[in-house]
Design a protein around this motif. Structure first.
Motif, short mmCIF file in Angstrom:
data_model
loop_
_atom_site.label_atom_id
_atom_site.label_comp_id
_atom_site.label_asym_id
_atom_site.label_seq_id
_atom_site.Cartn_x
_atom_site.Cartn_y
_atom_site.Cartn_z
N LYS A 1 5.18 50.19 -68.11
CA LYS A 1 4.57 49.64 -69.31
C LYS A 1 3.60 48.51 -68.95
N LEU A 2 4.00 47.64 -68.01
CA LEU A 2 3.13 46.56 -67.58
C LEU A 2 1.86 47.10 -66.92
N ASP A 3 2.01 48.13 -66.09
CA ASP A 3 0.84 48.74 -65.43
C ASP A 3 -0.16 49.24 -66.47
N ALA A 4 0.35 49.87 -67.53
CA ALA A 4 -0.53 50.41 -68.57
C ALA A 4 -1.23 49.29 -69.34
N GLU A 5 -0.49 48.22 -69.68
CA GLU A 5 -1.08 47.10 -70.42
C GLU A 5 -2.12 46.37 -69.58
N ILE A 6 -1.84 46.23 -68.29
CA ILE A 6 -2.81 45.58 -67.39
C ILE A 6 -4.08 46.41 -67.28
N ALA A 7 -3.93 47.72 -67.18
CA ALA A 7 -5.10 48.60 -67.08
C ALA A 7 -5.97 48.50 -68.33
N ARG A 8 -5.32 48.45 -69.51
CA ARG A 8 -6.08 48.33 -70.76
C ARG A 8 -6.85 47.01 -70.81
N ALA A 9 -6.19 45.92 -70.42
CA ALA A 9 -6.85 44.61 -70.44
C ALA A 9 -8.00 44.56 -69.44
N GLN A 10 -7.82 45.15 -68.27
CA GLN A 10 -8.89 45.17 -67.27
C GLN A 10 -10.08 45.98 -67.75
N ASP A 11 -9.81 47.12 -68.39
CA ASP A 11 -10.91 47.95 -68.91
C ASP A 11 -11.70 47.19 -69.98
N ARG A 12 -10.98 46.47 -70.83
CA ARG A 12 -11.66 45.73 -71.90
C ARG A 12 -12.54 44.63 -71.32
N LEU A 13 -12.04 43.91 -70.32
CA LEU A 13 -12.81 42.82 -69.72
C LEU A 13 -13.94 43.35 -68.84
N ALA A 14 -13.83 44.60 -68.39
CA ALA A 14 -14.91 45.20 -67.60
C ALA A 14 -16.04 45.70 -68.48
N ASN A 15 -15.80 45.75 -69.78
CA ASN A 15 -16.81 46.20 -70.76
C ASN A 15 -17.76 45.03 -71.04
N SER A 16 -18.98 45.12 -70.55
CA SER A 16 -19.94 44.02 -70.72
C SER A 16 -20.24 43.77 -72.20
N GLY A 17 -20.23 44.81 -73.03
CA GLY A 17 -20.49 44.64 -74.45
C GLY A 17 -19.45 43.75 -75.10
N PHE A 18 -18.17 43.95 -74.73
CA PHE A 18 -17.10 43.11 -75.28
C PHE A 18 -17.23 41.67 -74.81
N VAL A 19 -17.45 41.46 -73.52
CA VAL A 19 -17.52 40.12 -72.94
C VAL A 19 -18.70 39.34 -73.50
N GLU A 20 -19.83 40.02 -73.71
CA GLU A 20 -21.06 39.33 -74.16
C GLU A 20 -21.09 39.10 -75.66
N ARG A 21 -20.50 40.02 -76.45
CA ARG A 21 -20.65 39.94 -77.90
C ARG A 21 -19.43 39.37 -78.63
N ALA A 22 -18.25 39.50 -78.04
CA ALA A 22 -17.04 38.98 -78.71
C ALA A 22 -17.04 37.46 -78.66
N PRO A 23 -16.41 36.80 -79.67
CA PRO A 23 -16.31 35.33 -79.64
C PRO A 23 -15.65 34.85 -78.34
N ALA A 24 -16.07 33.69 -77.87
CA ALA A 24 -15.59 33.16 -76.58
C ALA A 24 -14.07 33.02 -76.57
#
Length: 589
Positions: free
Chosen positions: A543-566
């Motif tokens: 379960k931890l492996d899956a949650e970590i993978a989801r968080a890493q994918d989200r932070l690797a998305n430049s659109g999310f990092v650049e457009r989401a509130p800080a």
């Protein structure tokens, strides 16, 4: 159409175009509109012009399109711009000192980016149209002689015309509402007389306002204050955020997106709503957060229940904290209190209300209630002991300081609790905000208790992952440094028995739990099913492996990092770090 459109008027001024006024003050077309249309209303003229074009075969096609035009909120009619003679104020002489006041820091605008907006507007300021054709307001101090066409601008009304001795009449126009409002900081205090109120309250400390009146009101108050009262009207200008509906739209009754604060107060309490609004405040517009309000309600309830526990369990005769050596947990909470006082004071003074509120929540909810009161419960429940008597005085002093610390953010519950604390005098609102006592900051105690808290959390997490019953006490050996003063606390709060493992006694080792400074060797016990525990740990790792993978994918998305509130991006990074740390501990265990 230089006579009927503000932008066209500017273009016409630059190019010397004729200013034709086609609509009169009565809302009807003038002679300049042409003989066929003169005297018609705007709507009638529109229909007549269309008919004339059709008669001449000049209409190629008709289609509807939407564009922005202003409408009167009073009459509902479209506003038709009209050139008229007005009074203006030259602004360069007034603007220069107001610009210097912000640049030099005499007036501080928070957030700082709004200072740049203020300066940009002031440095490009245009003459201010002062006259308004309204029924109510300060009437213009302008007087006319119709006989010789003299004009007078005067503080005292002239009795007669100074040139011909004829009668004078006052201009019927009134001053712009914002002109009158700009006088408010000193005019309400008796200016131009040097009254006690003026001396006491001018200049004031802070103005809290919205960004949309930064020019209309704030800048003009600064200019007027410097010109007439001789000083800036305030030292700080706090531009608060605008709270939007939860879906990001503006709050509106007509749209059904508004929230009635009285309903929220009835539902959650005034302190909860106040805390929630502070916690969701930002340097940018924010969405309304019901969760933050509920968090405020939880904080008020937690503080109330903690205070009730203290006031019902302490020795009635204890009124002040005794001198003498402190237990490590007492030194820890006093040290953490000093840091909370320092951080809260600094955040309030810098108008960082969100961090002030959430920081207070962490101190009261987590450190004071969830940890300190749990650490001292054995002493608090030890009836008649000298330790309980000493602890009672310390708890009263701690409660007083905590209530004073929390009072600016949650004033109602703190004032009520204050009235029940022994030895208090007067209202809490009349007390001074707590001062930091540097001598109470104890880094050794902070490190020792932080280590113990980390150990309890690791052991509790292991118990959950292994499926151990909450009532079971697990035998173990503590093989870690830095627990000389906290071993009993760790054992009691994590429900472990370290005495069975002393000197190598007890059952054989079946598991290892990593804690700060070392490990805990878990010994065999009927309360632990090893195969079931191993299976649960494998599932937890997946379960931890899956949650970590989801968080890493989200932070690797430049659109999310650049457009989401800080703060959202930072929260995601913190979540990833927490998950990775938990996985690392699980693998070590």
């Amino acid at each position: 159409t230089p006579g009927h459109d503000a932008n066209d008027f500017d273009i016409g001024q630059r190019h010397g175009l004729e200013q034709v006024t086609a609509i009169g003050e009565d809302g009807r077309m003038t002679a300049d509109a042409g003989e066929r249309f003169a005297g018609l209303t705007v709507r009638e003229a529109q229909a007549a012009v269309l008919a004339a074009l059709e008669e001449q075969g000049l209409i190629r096609g008709i289609e509807d399109f939407t564009h922005a035009v202003p409408f009167s909120h009073r009459s509902g009619e479209r506003i038709e711009p009209l050139i008229s003679l007005q009074w203006f104020m030259r602004m360069d002489e007034l603007a220069a000192p107001a610009i210097d006041a912000v640049r030099s820091g005499r007036v501080r605008i928070v957030p700082e980016r709004w200072a740049r907006v203020y300066l940009d507007w002031m440095e490009n300021i245009r003459p201010w149209c002062l006259s308004r054709q309204l029924w109510w307001g300060h009437r213009l101090p302008v007087y006319y002689c119709d006989a010789c066409e003299e004009t007078y601008v005067a503080i005292e009304p002239p009795a007669r015309c100074g040139a011909c001795g004829g009668p004078v009449r006052q201009d019927p126009d009134v001053l712009d509402t914002w002109f009158s409002s700009a006088l408010w900081p000193f005019a309400t205090l008796g200016w131009p007389e040097q009254t006690r109120e003026l001396g006491a309250f001018y200049p004031t400390d802070v103005l809290s306002t919205a960004r949309d009146i930064l020019f209309l009101w704030v800048a003009r108050m600064v200019m007027m204050g410097l010109e007439f009262a001789g000083d800036v009207p305030f030292r700080d200008v706090y531009i608060h955020s605008v709270i939007q509906a939860a879906d990001g739209r503006r709050m509106s009754k007509s749209l059904g997106t508004g929230i009635d604060p009285l309903e929220q107060i009835e539902l959650h309490g005034a302190d909860a709503v106040r805390f929630g609004l502070l916690a969701m405040s930002s340097s940018q517009d924010v969405r309304y957060s019901a969760e933050k309000v509920e968090q405020g309600q939880q904080l008020a309830n937690k503080l109330w229940n903690a205070s009730r526990l203290i006031l019902l369990r302490i020795d009635p005769g204890a009124a002040q904290a005794p001198a003498g050596r402190l237990a490590v947990e007492d030194a820890w909470i006093l040290s953490r209190l000093q840091r909370a006082i320092s951080e809260t004071r600094g955040r309030i003074e810098s108008y960082d209300f969100s961090r002030a509120a959430l920081g207070l929540y962490d101190f009261v909810f987590a450190e004071l209630c969830d940890w300190y009161l749990e650490l001292v419960k054995p002493r608090l429940y030890d009836e008649g002991s000298a330790e309980r008597e000493a602890l009672s005085g310390r708890l009263i002093a701690l409660l007083r300081s905590t209530l004073a610390l929390a009072h600016p953010l949650i004033p109602f519950v703190t004032e009520e609790i204050w009235s029940h604390v022994p030895g208090t005098d007067g209202l809490l609102a009349g007390q001074r905000f707590p001062e930091v006592a540097p001598e109470l900051i104890d880094e050794r105690a902070e490190a020792a208790v932080a280590r113990a808290i980390g150990a309890v959390q690791a052991l509790r997490r292991w118990r959950d992952d292994a499926g151990v019953k909450a009532s079971a006490v697990i035998p173990a050996r503590l093989e870690a440094d830095g627990y000389e003063e906290t071993t009993d606390h760790v054992a009691r709060l994590a429900r472990f028995d370290f005495t069975t493992g002393e000197d190598g006694e007890g059952g054989h080792q079946v598991a290892t739990v990593v804690i700060p400074g070392g490990t805990v060797q878990v010994l065999a016990t009927e309360a632990l099913d090893l195969e079931a525990a191993r299976s649960r740990l494998v599932q937890r790792r997946a379960k931890l492996d899956a949650e970590i993978a989801r968080a890493q994918d989200r932070l690797a998305n430049s659109g999310f990092v650049e457009r989401a509130p800080a703060d959202v991006v930072d929260a995601e990074r913190e979540k990833l770090a927490r998950l990775q740390d938990e996985l690392s501990q699980l693998e070590q265990n």
